[in-house]
Design a protein around this motif. Structure first.
Motif, PDB file in Angstrom:
ATOM      1  N   LYS A 152      -5.914   3.982   0.301  1.00  0.00           N
ATOM      2  CA  LYS A 152      -4.911   3.868   0.980  1.00  0.00           C
ATOM      3  C   LYS A 152      -5.859   2.892   2.389  1.00  0.00           C
ATOM      4  O   LYS A 152      -5.186   1.573   2.449  1.00  0.00           O
ATOM      5  CB  LYS A 152      -3.890   4.440   1.912  1.00  0.00           C
ATOM      6  CG  LYS A 152      -2.464   3.949   1.654  1.00  0.00           C
ATOM      7  CD  LYS A 152      -1.380   4.142   2.648  1.00  0.00           C
ATOM      8  CE  LYS A 152      -0.836   5.380   1.326  1.00  0.00           C
ATOM      9  NZ  LYS A 152       0.105   5.886   1.864  1.00  0.00           N
ATOM     10  N   ALA A 168       0.876  -2.951   4.158  1.00  0.00           N
ATOM     11  CA  ALA A 168       1.314  -1.704   4.007  1.00  0.00           C
ATOM     12  C   ALA A 168       2.701  -0.998   3.328  1.00  0.00           C
ATOM     13  O   ALA A 168       3.025  -0.283   2.679  1.00  0.00           O
ATOM     14  CB  ALA A 168       1.248  -0.859   5.085  1.00  0.00           C
ATOM     15  N   ASP A 204      -7.241  -0.899   3.013  1.00  0.00           N
ATOM     16  CA  ASP A 204      -6.250  -1.730   4.188  1.00  0.00           C
ATOM     17  C   ASP A 204      -7.591  -2.044   5.106  1.00  0.00           C
ATOM     18  O   ASP A 204      -7.592  -2.468   6.066  1.00  0.00           O
ATOM     19  CB  ASP A 204      -5.759  -0.431   5.169  1.00  0.00           C
ATOM     20  CG  ASP A 204      -4.141  -1.546   6.116  1.00  0.00           C
ATOM     21  OD1 ASP A 204      -3.979  -3.131   5.673  1.00  0.00           O
ATOM     22  OD2 ASP A 204      -3.988  -1.263   6.530  1.00  0.00           O
ATOM     23  N   LEU A 251       0.461  -1.529  -0.020  1.00  0.00           N
ATOM     24  CA  LEU A 251      -0.458   0.087   0.476  1.00  0.00           C
ATOM     25  C   LEU A 251       0.696   1.119   0.389  1.00  0.00           C
ATOM     26  O   LEU A 251      -0.084   2.262  -0.299  1.00  0.00           O
ATOM     27  CB  LEU A 251      -0.735  -0.437   1.309  1.00  0.00           C
ATOM     28  CG  LEU A 251      -2.529  -1.202   1.448  1.00  0.00           C
ATOM     29  CD1 LEU A 251      -3.204  -1.018   2.401  1.00  0.00           C
ATOM     30  CD2 LEU A 251      -3.358  -0.800  -0.253  1.00  0.00           C
TER      31      LEU A 251
END
Length: 306
Positions: free
Chosen positions: A188, A306, A192, A179
């Motif tokens: 983002k 991430a 997530d 991400l």
């Protein structure tokens, strides 16, 4: 001819590896076969796929067969599913490895290893980026292959995986799918938020990405700008993996980044051998019972999305 003689195949765990005729895919086939798994090596090109199987058999690995597969052709996927159902009635392992770069490259590029001496990873990425062009057609093809091709294979083979007592899917991903490469903070966060992710939302996301790509609006809307289509397809694949893992808790479904490997796709600019890259995938495939699902693995170790 697809497959060959099947009557002597031992009854054991069965794996399908897409894009298995060379590079990381071939190494995954070799290592799984060496571990005692019956491997169905798939490739677009029948001649190359058959030659790859013969190469493995020459190493004493008799538990490998070939079946043609073009992951962007639903009829080809259906033929593979029918073959697996008739021969095995189940599938234990699916390794989604087939992938393309999503850019147009000059086939005459000189990628001798010596020129990479002294280059760090970022310099090698920049070298690769300069060798190609990010055209819309290449980007669209990249998304169709790397995301939709893989998801169509999964959907077709899911009933066979659910028939296994220990069904596993490993989607060969990339750290380019993390991400951190998405520069839009709201997007983002949505990516997530695994509890709210849906396939329909991912379809809309990729459609918007391609429209912005065509309009020259990637940077303005926070999309990746270097290797853009490859990154967004892998971002979507990572998200889809998490959706599937939540939906099918009886299966083990994970993403795996093999590392920066010397392959045709990286124009031999990587640091790792295909043997090491393959091992990083097989480590995830053969993780012990009770291991994680819906996770991202970086070179064999669980890591953040991430």
């Amino acid at each position: 001819m697809e497959g060959g003689s099947y009557s002597n195949l031992p009854i054991r765990r069965v794996a399908v590896v897409t894009g298995g005729n060379k590079g990381i895919g071939l190494e995954v086939c070799r290592q799984l076969a060496a571990a005692g798994v019956t491997v169905v090596l798939t490739a677009r090109d029948e001649t190359r796929g058959t030659e790859a199987v013969e190469k493995l058999k020459g190493m004493g690995l008799s538990n490998v067969v070939f079946h043609q597969l073009e992951i962007t052709d639903n009829s080809s996927i259906a033929r593979l599913a029918d073959f697996l159902n008739k021969l095995f009635g189940k599938l234990d392992i699916l390794v989604n490895n087939a992938s393309i770069g999503g850019m147009e490259y000059n086939p005459e590029i000189d990628s001798n290893n010596e020129q990479f001496d002294g280059m760090d990873m970022q310099q090698r990425f920049e070298w690769m980026n300069k060798q190609g062009q990010q055209t819309y057609d290449a980007a669209k093809n990249g998304v169709q292959t790397n995301y939709y091709g893989a998801t169509h294979v999964i959907r077709a083979l899911l009933p066979l995986l659910l028939s296994s007592p220990d069904g596993r899917i490993v989607n060969v991903s990339s750290d380019f799918g993390l991400l951190r490469y998405v520069n839009n903070e709201d997007l983002k966060k949505e990516l997530d938020n695994v509890d709210n992710l849906t396939e329909e939302w991912l379809d809309e996301l990729l459609d918007k990405f391609l429209k912005d790509f065509k309009a020259g609006m990637l940077e303005a809307h926070g999309w990746p700008t270097m290797f853009a289509a490859y990154k967004m397809a892998k971002v979507a694949m990572n998200a889809y993996t998490r959706i599937l893992a939540r939906r099918h808790p009886s299966l083990r479904i994970n993403c795996a980044h093999p590392g920066y490997v010397k392959t045709d796709m990286t124009m031999n600019s990587g640091f790792l051998t295909t043997e090491k890259g393959g091992r990083n995938i097989v480590t995830v495939v053969l993780q012990p019972d009770g291991g994680p699902t819906g996770a991202f693995f970086d070179e064999g170790r669980e890591a953040s999305f991430a």
